[in-house]
Design an enzyme around this catalytic site. Structure first.
Site, PDB file in Angstrom:
ATOM      1  N   TRP A  65      -8.639   3.678  -8.822  1.00 43.98           N
ATOM      2  CA  TRP A  65      -9.145   4.107 -10.121  1.00 43.98           C
ATOM      3  C   TRP A  65      -8.121   3.981 -11.232  1.00 43.98           C
ATOM      4  O   TRP A  65      -8.443   4.114 -12.398  1.00 43.98           O
ATOM      5  CB  TRP A  65      -9.628   5.571 -10.057  1.00 43.98           C
ATOM      6  N   ASN A  66      -6.850   3.775 -10.909  1.00 48.71           N
ATOM      7  CA  ASN A  66      -5.850   3.899 -11.978  1.00 48.71           C
ATOM      8  C   ASN A  66      -5.840   2.703 -12.934  1.00 48.71           C
ATOM      9  O   ASN A  66      -5.607   2.859 -14.124  1.00 48.71           O
ATOM     10  CB  ASN A  66      -4.460   4.186 -11.406  1.00 48.71           C
ATOM     11  N   LYS A  77     -15.411  -3.391  -3.910  1.00 51.05           N
ATOM     12  CA  LYS A  77     -15.740  -1.968  -3.871  1.00 51.05           C
ATOM     13  C   LYS A  77     -14.754  -1.238  -4.792  1.00 51.05           C
ATOM     14  O   LYS A  77     -13.605  -1.011  -4.438  1.00 51.05           O
ATOM     15  CB  LYS A  77     -15.618  -1.383  -2.463  1.00 51.05           C
ATOM     16  N   PRO A  78     -15.207  -0.900  -6.000  1.00 53.85           N
ATOM     17  CA  PRO A  78     -14.324  -0.138  -6.880  1.00 53.85           C
ATOM     18  C   PRO A  78     -14.346   1.331  -6.469  1.00 53.85           C
ATOM     19  O   PRO A  78     -15.173   1.733  -5.647  1.00 53.85           O
ATOM     20  CB  PRO A  78     -14.970  -0.321  -8.257  1.00 53.85           C
ATOM     21  N   ASP A  79     -13.478   2.139  -7.030  1.00 57.50           N
ATOM     22  CA  ASP A  79     -13.568   3.577  -6.820  1.00 57.50           C
ATOM     23  C   ASP A  79     -14.821   4.077  -7.555  1.00 57.50           C
ATOM     24  O   ASP A  79     -15.137   3.595  -8.647  1.00 57.50           O
ATOM     25  CB  ASP A  79     -12.313   4.247  -7.387  1.00 57.50           C
ATOM     26  N   GLY A 118      -4.240   0.644  -3.215  1.00 56.37           N
ATOM     27  CA  GLY A 118      -4.470   2.084  -3.129  1.00 56.37           C
ATOM     28  C   GLY A 118      -3.296   2.768  -2.473  1.00 56.37           C
ATOM     29  O   GLY A 118      -2.169   2.253  -2.494  1.00 56.37           O
ATOM     30  N   SER A 119      -3.551   3.909  -1.875  1.00 55.01           N
ATOM     31  CA  SER A 119      -2.456   4.708  -1.322  1.00 55.01           C
ATOM     32  C   SER A 119      -1.952   4.126  -0.007  1.00 55.01           C
ATOM     33  O   SER A 119      -2.667   3.389   0.682  1.00 55.01           O
ATOM     34  CB  SER A 119      -2.946   6.134  -1.099  1.00 55.01           C
ATOM     35  N   GLU A 136      -1.531  -3.485  -1.322  1.00 55.75           N
ATOM     36  CA  GLU A 136      -0.680  -3.098  -2.459  1.00 55.75           C
ATOM     37  C   GLU A 136      -0.734  -1.586  -2.558  1.00 55.75           C
ATOM     38  O   GLU A 136      -1.756  -1.016  -2.960  1.00 55.75           O
ATOM     39  CB  GLU A 136      -1.190  -3.753  -3.748  1.00 55.75           C
ATOM     40  N   LEU A 137       0.372  -0.908  -2.200  1.00 53.63           N
ATOM     41  CA  LEU A 137       0.303   0.536  -1.962  1.00 53.63           C
ATOM     42  C   LEU A 137       1.178   1.348  -2.924  1.00 53.63           C
ATOM     43  O   LEU A 137       1.543   0.868  -3.974  1.00 53.63           O
ATOM     44  CB  LEU A 137       0.679   0.784  -0.497  1.00 53.63           C
ATOM     45  N   CYS A 139       1.191   2.607 -10.238  1.00 56.53           N
ATOM     46  CA  CYS A 139       1.878   2.524  -8.936  1.00 56.53           C
ATOM     47  C   CYS A 139       3.358   2.251  -9.121  1.00 56.53           C
ATOM     48  O   CYS A 139       4.177   2.690  -8.329  1.00 56.53           O
ATOM     49  CB  CYS A 139       1.236   1.432  -8.085  1.00 56.53           C
ATOM     50  N   GLU A 147       4.836  10.401  -3.206  1.00 61.91           N
ATOM     51  CA  GLU A 147       4.406   9.990  -4.541  1.00 61.91           C
ATOM     52  C   GLU A 147       3.582  11.110  -5.184  1.00 61.91           C
ATOM     53  O   GLU A 147       2.652  11.624  -4.561  1.00 61.91           O
ATOM     54  CB  GLU A 147       3.549   8.729  -4.368  1.00 61.91           C
TER      55      GLU A 147
END
Ligand code: NAD
Length: 523
Positions: free
Chosen positions: A163-164, A187-189, A238-239, A260-261, A294, A392
């Site tokens: 979502w960021n 698939k977006p948030d 994402g996370s 990509e975390l 991120c 984080e």
């Protein structure tokens, strides 16, 4: 006393009809999810939620559309993105309206986000023809053999976005996949599906065949497994915790993935740094996008000799930031994305304070500004037994630390599981770059906090350690969406003994051939 927040005037483009039309493309036999305007908490639209059957149908349609898309000459596929570039720039304000209503970020950051897909398009419009062209590599035996590297699209790429930066991650990561001849299922948030849905609409307006870019929606654990199982490649942002789940499932299916975390990104201010510039860089690095980048800075390492001067200037500047809910360019910082996320950020600050950290500025939620506002927060005395000392936070919270020697600063910066981004400030660029090279991160910026690496679309950008696998941007940002076919042709059989030839003679000839090839540097 809790004041009721001033209600900002919603952008004129964000009408019920427009939102209904955007979400209409999402298949949803699992009901709907209330997508809200972050500044007010008002429900904007019911977002359809996709079932496994919906996801399977989306993949079927994408697969069907991919066949004829992949058969087009590369130049014809790229022509769509030339038109799309103009459309994306022309509609940037509407995109920013959507990004703002769904994420609560300030307008300055929303408009910057709109620039990412056009930058990615520009870069790959230049590079893709060369990257996707067949490359003759030469065969094992000169003249009589050849080998050609042919780039074949993976098929259907599943993209799972956070979502960021919903527009940048949802659309920019799809662009090279589509250019390479793939279909995409995104698939977006749930919270931030509007801007990527508009991005897909703009691509179709530019000529992308309908059906090629599908969007499905739902909570990650509900739709993730069906989406990964149907994908030929997964691009996830994402996370770190979710990245491990995705990577495991992709591994089981023997498909590739790019993860990509998260990060816990350090900034080192060297003794010769321009302090005014470093303070400004730290303000953007720590509080840009309300600390929800991120690559943003959560740890700042300062030499003893400059600690107090930096601290005083940084705290004064952070405390004076214009933090508000507004759809104009005034505010320097906006809201967090949700009340749930606000609770996480608050819990990190409360935990640090309970364990002995000092709040130098901020530290509180601001319900008077909106349901999910949090103050720019600077801490001192953060240690590794605190939540925000190791994990984080992903909010506008940063900790200041002292160091005695540069070696100590490097060791402290590297003392983390993460390795996404770092920032080094110093007037002597060679010395600063030498320090940068010692940091265990996929990205490192000298005299900037994060934007320079991210905006350099020609260089791969990804995380190391627990911050990810693979990269976006650069040649590999497109090539990862392809398989290689090694097409070899032998004009005459010379790699086995001739009829009746004694094997020993054949071996002698072969060894002489190897010596000659080395001598004349053939292969
Ligand atoms: P998240 O991992 O909770 O969610 C990201 C996406 O994954 C969402 O679409 C979510 O619905 C989906 N998801 C969640 N669980 C899933 C599951 N089990 N299977 C499939 N999909 C699932 O992360 P978030 O909180 O939305 O985003 C913030 C995180 O993203 C931060 O850690 C941030 O650092 C990271 N991030 C990294 C980059 C990068 O480029 N390295 C960029 C942006 C954000």
């Amino acid at each position: 006393m809790t004041l009721s927040p001033a209600r900002p005037v919603r952008p004129a483009s964000v009408t019920d009809t427009f939102l209904q039309q955007l979400v209409a493309r999402v298949p949803g036999s699992r009901g709907s999810w209330p997508l809200t305007e972050v500044y007010t908490g008002d429900v904007l639209v019911g977002l359809p939620q996709s079932s496994p059957a919906d996801i399977s149908a989306a993949f079927e349609a994408a697969r069907a559309a991919q066949v004829s898309w992949a058969a087009l000459p590369v130049r014809q596929r790229l022509a769509v993105f030339k038109r799309a570039h103009a459309l994306f720039v022309g509609r940037a304000r509407t995109v920013a309206d959507l990004i703002q209503v769904e994420s609560g970020k300030n307008r300055r950051m929303a408009i910057e986000e709109t620039c990412d897909p056009p930058m990615v398009m520009s870069h790959y419009l230049r590079r893709a023809p060369r990257l996707l062209a067949p490359r003759r590599r030469g065969g094992p035996v000169p003249v009589v053999s050849s080998s050609t590297e042919i780039r074949v699209p993976k098929g259907v790429v599943g993209i799972i976005a956070p979502w960021n930066f919903p527009f940048a991650t949802g659309i920019s990561d799809a662009i090279p996949a589509l250019m390479a001849g793939n279909a995409v299922v995104l698939k977006p948030d749930n919270k931030t599906a509007l801007s990527p849905l508009y991005g897909v609409q703009l691509l179709e307006e530019a000529g992308l065949p309908r059906g090629l870019f599908q969007v499905v929606c739902g909570e990650g654990p509900d739709v993730g497994p069906a989406l990964i199982d149907a994908s030929d490649y997964v691009m996830f942002t994402g996370s770190t915790a979710t990245g491990k789940v995705i990577g495991e499932r992709a591994g089981r299916n023997l498909i590739g993935c790019c993860l990509e975390l998260g990060g816990k990104n350090p900034m080192i201010v060297l003794p010769d740094a321009d302090l005014t510039a470093a303070v400004s860089g730290a303000i953007f690095g720590a509080f840009g996008n309300t600390g929800q980048i991120c690559m943003h800075i959560e740890r700042i390492y300062l030499p003893e000799s400059r600690y107090d001067a930096f601290k005083d200037a940084f705290v004064a500047k952070a405390a004076a930031l214009d933090v508000r809910a507004s759809y104009d360019f005034g505010p320097e910082m906006g809201s967090l994305v949700s009340v749930d996320h606000l609770r996480r950020v608050q819990s990190h600050v409360d935990d640090a304070v309970a364990r002995g950290a000092t709040v130098l500025c901020g530290g509180q939620a601001r319900p008077d500004l909106g349901p999910a506002f949090f103050e720019p927060t600077i801490l001192e005395g953060v240690t590794k037994d605190m939540l925000c000392g190791v994990t984080e936070t992903f909010g506008p919270v940063v900790a200041l630390h002292r160091y005695r020697t540069v070696d100590e600063a490097v060791a402290l910066a590297n003392d983390t599981d993460y390795g996404l981004n770092a920032s080094v400030w110093g007037r002597d660029l060679r010395a600063a770059s030498a320090v940068a090279a010692r940091l265990e991160t996929g990205n490192v910026n000298v005299n900037d906090s994060l934007a320079t690496t991210y905006a350099a679309k020609g260089t791969p950008s990804g995380g190391v350690k627990a911050s990810g696998v693979g990269a976006r941007h650069g040649d590999q940002g497109l090539l990862k969406y392809t398989d290689v076919q090694n097409l070899a042709v032998l004009k005459k059989q010379v790699m086995s003994p001739r009829l009746g030839q004694e094997y020993g003679k054949y071996v002698e000839g072969m060894l002489t051939g190897l010596r000659l090839m080395r001598r004349f540097r053939i292969r």
